[in-house]
Write an enzyme that holds these catalytic residues in place. Structure first.
Site, PDB file in Angstrom:
ATOM      1  N   CYS A 165      46.818  26.727  34.595  1.00 30.20           N
ATOM      2  CA  CYS A 165      46.772  27.100  36.012  1.00 30.20           C
ATOM      3  C   CYS A 165      45.758  26.320  36.829  1.00 30.20           C
ATOM      4  O   CYS A 165      45.702  26.462  38.053  1.00 30.20           O
ATOM      5  CB  CYS A 165      46.498  28.602  36.141  1.00 30.20           C
ATOM      6  SG  CYS A 165      47.650  29.593  35.162  1.00 30.20           S
ATOM      7  N   HIS A 298      40.913  32.407  42.976  1.00 31.17           N
ATOM      8  CA  HIS A 298      41.980  32.258  41.986  1.00 31.17           C
ATOM      9  C   HIS A 298      42.827  33.526  42.017  1.00 31.17           C
ATOM     10  O   HIS A 298      44.052  33.463  42.060  1.00 31.17           O
ATOM     11  CB  HIS A 298      41.387  32.018  40.601  1.00 31.17           C
ATOM     12  CG  HIS A 298      42.398  31.846  39.523  1.00 31.17           C
ATOM     13  ND1 HIS A 298      43.384  30.881  39.579  1.00 31.17           N
ATOM     14  CD2 HIS A 298      42.602  32.520  38.364  1.00 31.17           C
ATOM     15  CE1 HIS A 298      44.139  30.959  38.496  1.00 31.17           C
ATOM     16  NE2 HIS A 298      43.691  31.956  37.741  1.00 31.17           N
ATOM     17  N   HIS A 333      51.773  33.839  41.680  1.00 29.34           N
ATOM     18  CA  HIS A 333      51.044  32.840  40.895  1.00 29.34           C
ATOM     19  C   HIS A 333      52.011  31.723  40.536  1.00 29.34           C
ATOM     20  O   HIS A 333      52.904  31.897  39.708  1.00 29.34           O
ATOM     21  CB  HIS A 333      50.465  33.478  39.642  1.00 29.34           C
ATOM     22  CG  HIS A 333      49.481  32.597  38.918  1.00 29.34           C
ATOM     23  ND1 HIS A 333      49.240  31.290  39.283  1.00 29.34           N
ATOM     24  CD2 HIS A 333      48.664  32.845  37.850  1.00 29.34           C
ATOM     25  CE1 HIS A 333      48.338  30.770  38.475  1.00 29.34           C
ATOM     26  NE2 HIS A 333      47.968  31.697  37.603  1.00 29.34           N
TER      27      HIS A 333
END
Length: 406
Positions: A165, A298, A333
């Site tokens: 990620c 995040h 995400h």
């Protein structure tokens, strides 16, 4: 030692993005400022979880993406999304027709052409003589990058980053270093990822998917929603910035990657990697914690990730905390694309003095003396934005985007 001495500045000259909240940068910004999230029931991905797990899909079919990009409709959705955003970024900076410049393409992804491989595998299981080999020849992550680089006519430098990620943030980080060291004049940097059965099933197995719309940084958060998309920034040297027909959006002043190697999938509970990445980015930029006006978190919405990130923020910024929010509450995400998409949003935050809301946050995390923003803010005087991207294996990266001061 002053890390900022004798280092040439790197400017952001172009932006491109496609996500569940918009098919271009302008549409994404409109959704962000109108509290419009992109999560919904699954429409395009063929999966058994179609009616149980919400996702944030780009609202275009592969055929529509192919028509808009000029690529073959049989191309992996990962590459189609990449082309959509990378082409927009290149056109935005106005340097696409300058053959004298060394233009590079540094792109990230985590699934490669997995979507096409899954189609092949379904047919192959039934009959080993069935299945189109064309569906698997571009399986690797690097092939997605190469397909888009070829379509854009870029050959000075092409590279692929795949670090879970944090992939896109690391692509931007790496591209900046190539420019600073005189290896490139211009770099299109960011990343892409499409939704696949592989990723949806994998995250579901980890039991970190929310069956409702995700609530990052909420005390009652239940997990993340997967999304898809692509986001790229065009980075240029000071010399190239002087050739532009418009003023660059901002400067990329800081970046840092650290790895705490705590666990294969979980962040260290004390946020070691997150803390070191943010601290390192600040050191490179020459800024102090108090200089950061906004943190693009995040903020995935999982118990572990949000706690670790918040712990690191408390350690670094206590007692004065900047505004913060997770735009994953809009886009879901997007895995390898997240750092690129959120870099675009961070650049817009600096350029337009905007701080985005953290959707669906009702109860602040009880362990911490701060909370994410729940309302859109304009004219906040945003000079420096910290954008966090933290990946599996403890691979943590932070970027800092700053207003141009001279």
């Amino acid at each position: 030692m002053d890390l900022t001495k004798n280092i040439s500045p790197v400017f952001v000259a172009g932006l491109g993005a496609v996500s569940a909240i918009g098919n271009n940068v302008a549409e994404c910004l409109l959704s962000l400022t109108n509290y419009k999230a992109g999560m919904d029931a699954i429409e395009y991905l063929q999966t058994l979880h179609k009616n149980t797990l919400p996702v944030a899909e780009v609202k275009l079919s592969n055929a529509e993406l192919a028509a808009l990009t000029g690529m073959d409709h049989r191309t992996s959705r990962t590459a189609l999304l990449s082309m959509m955003a990378a082409k927009e970024a290149l056109l935005d900076c106005g340097l696409e027709n300058n053959p004298s410049l060394r233009i590079g393409f540094i792109s990230a992804n985590t699934v490669g052409g997995m979507d096409k491989t899954e189609q092949f595998y379904a047919s192959f299981l039934v009959d080993k003589n069935k299945g189109k080999l064309l569906d698997i020849v571009n399986h690797e992550c690097g092939k997605v990058t190469e397909l888009v680089a070829d379509a854009l006519g870029i050959n000075a430098y092409v590279s692929t980053i795949s670090t879970a990620c944090s992939s896109s943030a690391n692509a931007i980080f790496f591209a900046a270093r190539l420019i600073k060291h005189g290896m490139l004049d211009v770099a299109i940097a960011g990343g892409t990822d499409s939704l696949t059965k592989f990723t949806l099933n994998g995250f579901n197995t980890l039991m970190i998917l929310d069956k409702e719309f995700c609530k990052p940084f909420d005390d009652n958060r239940q997990g993340l929603n997967l999304g898809e998309g692509a986001g790229y920034v065009v980075l240029v040297s000071k010399k190239v910035a002087a050739l532009l027909q418009k003023t660059p959006y901002c400067e990329l002043t800081g970046y840092c990657n650290k790895n705490d190697a705590y666990h294969q999938t979980a962040s260290s509970p004390d946020g070691t990697g997150s803390y070191l990445a943010m601290q390192g980015a600040l050191a490179l930029s020459g800024l102090q914690p108090g200089d950061i006006d906004y943190i693009n978190l995040h903020g995935t919405g999982t118990q572990n990730n949000d706690f670790a990130e918040a712990t690191a923020i408390k350690r670094l910024f206590d007692p004065l905390y900047p505004a913060m929010s997770s735009t994953k509450s809009f886009t879901g995400h997007t895995l390898g694309a997240s750092g690129g998409i959120e870099a675009v949003f961070s650049v817009l935050s600096v350029n337009r003095d905007i701080i985005y809301p953290n959707l669906r946050l009702q109860t602040s995390m009880h362990e911490f003396p701060f909370s994410a923003e729940t309302a859109l803010s304009n004219n906040r005087g945003v000079k420096n934005v910290l954008s966090n991207s933290f990946g599996f294996g403890g691979n943590c990266t932070s970027l800092i985007f700053s207003k141009i001061t001279a």
